[in-house]
Design a protein around this motif. Structure first.
Motif, PDB file in Angstrom:
ATOM      1  N   ILE A 134       0.826  -1.210   0.000  1.00  0.00           N
ATOM      2  CA  ILE A 134       0.000   0.000   0.000  1.00  0.00           C
ATOM      3  C   ILE A 134       0.858   1.257   0.000  1.00  0.00           C
ATOM      4  O   ILE A 134       0.666   2.168  -0.825  1.00  0.00           O
ATOM      5  CB  ILE A 134      -0.966  -0.008   1.198  1.00  0.00           C
ATOM      6  N   TRP A 135       1.818   1.319   0.889  1.00  0.00           N
ATOM      7  CA  TRP A 135       2.630   2.537   0.985  1.00  0.00           C
ATOM      8  C   TRP A 135       3.546   2.722  -0.219  1.00  0.00           C
ATOM      9  O   TRP A 135       3.746   3.837  -0.691  1.00  0.00           O
ATOM     10  CB  TRP A 135       3.432   2.528   2.282  1.00  0.00           C
ATOM     11  N   LEU A 136       4.094   1.629  -0.731  1.00  0.00           N
ATOM     12  CA  LEU A 136       4.975   1.756  -1.897  1.00  0.00           C
ATOM     13  C   LEU A 136       4.166   2.137  -3.137  1.00  0.00           C
ATOM     14  O   LEU A 136       4.658   2.892  -3.993  1.00  0.00           O
ATOM     15  CB  LEU A 136       5.717   0.445  -2.134  1.00  0.00           C
ATOM     16  N   SER A 137       2.939   1.653  -3.242  1.00  0.00           N
ATOM     17  CA  SER A 137       2.086   2.027  -4.378  1.00  0.00           C
ATOM     18  C   SER A 137       1.753   3.523  -4.334  1.00  0.00           C
ATOM     19  O   SER A 137       1.827   4.224  -5.353  1.00  0.00           O
ATOM     20  CB  SER A 137       0.791   1.208  -4.367  1.00  0.00           C
ATOM     21  N   ILE A 138       1.399   4.020  -3.150  1.00  0.00           N
ATOM     22  CA  ILE A 138       1.088   5.443  -3.013  1.00  0.00           C
ATOM     23  C   ILE A 138       2.318   6.282  -3.314  1.00  0.00           C
ATOM     24  O   ILE A 138       2.264   7.260  -4.080  1.00  0.00           O
ATOM     25  CB  ILE A 138       0.561   5.739  -1.595  1.00  0.00           C
ATOM     26  N   GLY A 139       3.443   5.904  -2.720  1.00  0.00           N
ATOM     27  CA  GLY A 139       4.679   6.652  -2.957  1.00  0.00           C
ATOM     28  C   GLY A 139       5.091   6.635  -4.411  1.00  0.00           C
ATOM     29  O   GLY A 139       5.548   7.648  -4.954  1.00  0.00           O
ATOM     30  N   GLY A 140       4.931   5.476  -5.072  1.00  0.00           N
ATOM     31  CA  GLY A 140       5.298   5.373  -6.483  1.00  0.00           C
ATOM     32  C   GLY A 140       4.422   6.233  -7.370  1.00  0.00           C
ATOM     33  O   GLY A 140       4.905   6.871  -8.318  1.00  0.00           O
ATOM     34  N   TRP A 141       3.122   6.286  -7.073  1.00  0.00           N
ATOM     35  CA  TRP A 141       2.220   7.111  -7.873  1.00  0.00           C
ATOM     36  C   TRP A 141       2.558   8.597  -7.719  1.00  0.00           C
ATOM     37  O   TRP A 141       2.623   9.336  -8.722  1.00  0.00           O
ATOM     38  CB  TRP A 141       0.776   6.844  -7.471  1.00  0.00           C
ATOM     39  N   LEU A 142       2.796   9.031  -6.484  1.00  0.00           N
ATOM     40  CA  LEU A 142       3.169  10.433  -6.256  1.00  0.00           C
ATOM     41  C   LEU A 142       4.514  10.750  -6.907  1.00  0.00           C
ATOM     42  O   LEU A 142       4.720  11.847  -7.440  1.00  0.00           O
ATOM     43  CB  LEU A 142       3.230  10.716  -4.751  1.00  0.00           C
ATOM     44  N   GLN A 143       5.417   9.788  -6.880  1.00  0.00           N
ATOM     45  CA  GLN A 143       6.708   9.956  -7.544  1.00  0.00           C
ATOM     46  C   GLN A 143       6.520  10.163  -9.040  1.00  0.00           C
ATOM     47  O   GLN A 143       7.154  11.046  -9.650  1.00  0.00           O
ATOM     48  CB  GLN A 143       7.577   8.723  -7.294  1.00  0.00           C
TER      49      GLN A 143
END
Length: 553
Positions: A469-478
């Motif tokens: 969940i956190w890596l998906s959110i971070g990747g999208w914002l990235q």
């Protein structure tokens, strides 16, 4: 239109035509009686009998009650069938025991390497004094130990164990699997040492030097020999769908690996294209068939009921074979590759909804109405979760192939989260559940500490949820930050730091879960703990009221 374009387009059109011909043949009964094929994995009088060697006596009683409340019918196997199944299990015990033991060792080592590489993403100066622990080496070490150590050897062990069960005969040619497994393990060890020393082919999923890859090609081919020899001695009228998946995976992998690693064959853009042709196909044509084969066997076997639709399972298999082979090209969107290649890849990625939903509907309809059984069955808990993650990962992958989505997610941590959803959320979860079912049969000994199974499940589930969940959110914002021309590139890097730290926390919990699993695995191997042989035997199920079971527990 040149020859290459013509061949790829013709292949795609042929796949579409073949799908319609296949559906027509199913509707006209050319593949035989689906009802009879769906029950092929059961012995006479076994339907309605639950089976989970990982369950305690109380859990097994609760599982039987969940499937057939109030029913006291005797689903005992005939002595001749029980003896034949015991012989079939015994014929694989050495090969399967060795394969799964090595797989668990690689899982622990790969987990530690993965945790180190994860921490280095937000603490890059940690342990830089050791060359083999620099990110450029420890990360591919992690990837290759997961793919070719843990996942492949676990898949081989599960597949070899399933073959005699599915064909109702003893395994033939076990020595070939032992020799192949030994060559494979030596190759994984040598390849890992080579990467640690700085020797690498420099392609993701293909880092091992080609000289070492020869061991994996030969070993992978030899592991498949027992399947074909045992097929010749089969005692079943219908080949259950799991046999199709296992046979395809064991056939496809050596071919894929050989073509991808042939020295001096691919250069430049062609090499990049081949890299992602293999990178995707190793997931979809090696790990996916083995994972789905296990799911199609263990879900109905634990529940004591056949799969919802056998014809639907065949549709899922053949549409996977028709459409998966060219989906890897969507990783090259925006790269210097022909647009027609990328477009064909996108179209076939979207066509993958056919096998995905065929599997999803089939397995969901098999379990629907019996989700209470997950409370009592450790095996089912892992495998049903893995089957759900297969659907999620596949749908997400098809959406990522679209140019509008890929523009945001490409070159970000989002794709890393997606890869883990498939290889860990789906495949590894299914392997965990399969191993919990298989090992009591291999060792003739129960899992000594049932609470450790639950601890393992919750550690990896919570850890993976945090990770994904956190890596998906971070990747999208990235990705959004990199697309914003007003945002400096380093800012797009800095904003990912808290999400990378959350990734390490999740990875730490997953690693802890793996250590619990490995400790329990070896405790069973050394026959530690209390002796509990009830559920490991092939006798009648333990029945009883829920209140009585709770009191016994």
């Amino acid at each position: 239109m040149d020859f290459t374009v013509s061949m790829l387009l013709a292949t795609f059109l042929l796949s579409i035509a073949a799908l319609f011909v296949f559906i027509w043949s199913l509707s006209n009964g050319l593949f035989g009686d689906g009802t009879a094929a769906a029950t092929e994995i059961f012995a006479p009088n076994e339907l309605g009998r639950v089976e989970d060697p990982a369950a305690t006596a109380a859990q097994k009683g609760g599982l039987q009650q969940a499937m057939a409340p109030g029913e006291e019918a005797d689903h005992r196997m005939a002595a001749i069938d029980a003896e034949a199944r015991a012989r079939a299990d015994q014929s694989t015990s050495l090969v399967v025991g060795v394969s799964l033991t090595l797989a668990v060792v690689w899982l622990v080592l790969a987990s530690l390497a993965g945790l180190i590489s994860s921490i280095k993403l937000h603490a890059p100066d940690w342990w830089v004094q050791y060359e083999w622990l620099t990110f450029g080496r420890i990360r591919p070490i992690h990837l290759n130990m997961v793919a070719y150590g843990w996942c492949s050897l676990a898949g081989v062990g599960v597949a070899i164990w399933l073959i005699p069960r599915l064909l109702k005969t003893e395994l033939v040619g076990a020595k070939y699997a032992l020799i192949g497994g030994a060559l494979w393990s030596v190759g994984v060890f040598a390849g890992t040492v080579a990467i640690a020393m700085g020797y690498s082919d420099g392609l993701e999923w293909l880092e091992y030097p080609w000289q070492i890859d020869i061991l994996l090609v030969i070993g992978g081919a030899m592991v498949g020999v027992p399947l074909w020899l045992t097929l010749l001695q089969r005692k079943v009228k219908h080949l259950y769908v799991s046999v199709w998946y296992i046979a395809a995976g064991l056939l496809w992998f050596p071919i894929l690996f050989l073509i991808a690693n042939w020295p001096d064959l691919h250069f430049g853009v062609q090499q990049a294209t081949m890299n992602w042709w293999f990178g995707h196909n190793v997931l979809g044509l090696w790990f996916t068939p083995i994972g789905l084969a296990a799911s199609y066997y263990f879900i109905p076997k634990v529940l004591g009921k056949p799969i919802h639709s056998y014809n639907l399972s065949l549709l899922g298999f053949w549409s996977l074979a028709f459409f998966y082979s060219q989906v890897g090209g969507h990783h090259l969107i925006g790269g210097p590759v022909p647009s027609w290649l990328v477009t064909i890849s996108i179209v076939q990625s979207m066509m993958m909804v056919i096998p995905v939903f065929a599997v999803a509907v089939n397995q969901h309809m098999t379990v629907v109405g019996n989700f209470r059984a997950l409370i009592y069955s450790p095996t089912l808990r892992f495998i049903v979760l893995g089957a759900m993650m297969y659907t999620a990962a596949s749908v997400q992958g098809s959406l990522e192939a679209l140019r509008a989505v890929n523009t945001v997610t490409h070159f970000t941590h989002y794709t890393v989260a997606h890869a883990h959803l498939g290889l860990y959320g789906f495949f590894s979860m299914v392997m965990f559940g399969s191993i919990y079912f298989i090992m009591p049969r291999v060792m003739n000994w129960e899992w000594p500490y049932p609470k450790l199974i639950s601890l393992h499940f919750w550690l990896v589930l919570i850890g993976f949820a945090i990770y994904f969940i956190w890596l998906s959110i971070g990747g999208w914002l990235q990705g959004l930050a990199m697309l914003d021309e007003q945002t400096p590139f380093m800012q797009s890097v800095a904003l990912t730091l808290p999400y990378l730290q959350a990734r390490s926390i999740g990875g730490g919990l997953m690693t802890l879960g793996h250590l619990v699993f490995a400790g329990h695995f070896f405790a069973m191997g050394w026959k530690f703990g209390p002796s509990r042989l009830g559920a490991a035997l092939l006798g009648a199920p333990v029945l009883g009221r829920i209140s009585g079971q709770k009191a016994a527990a």
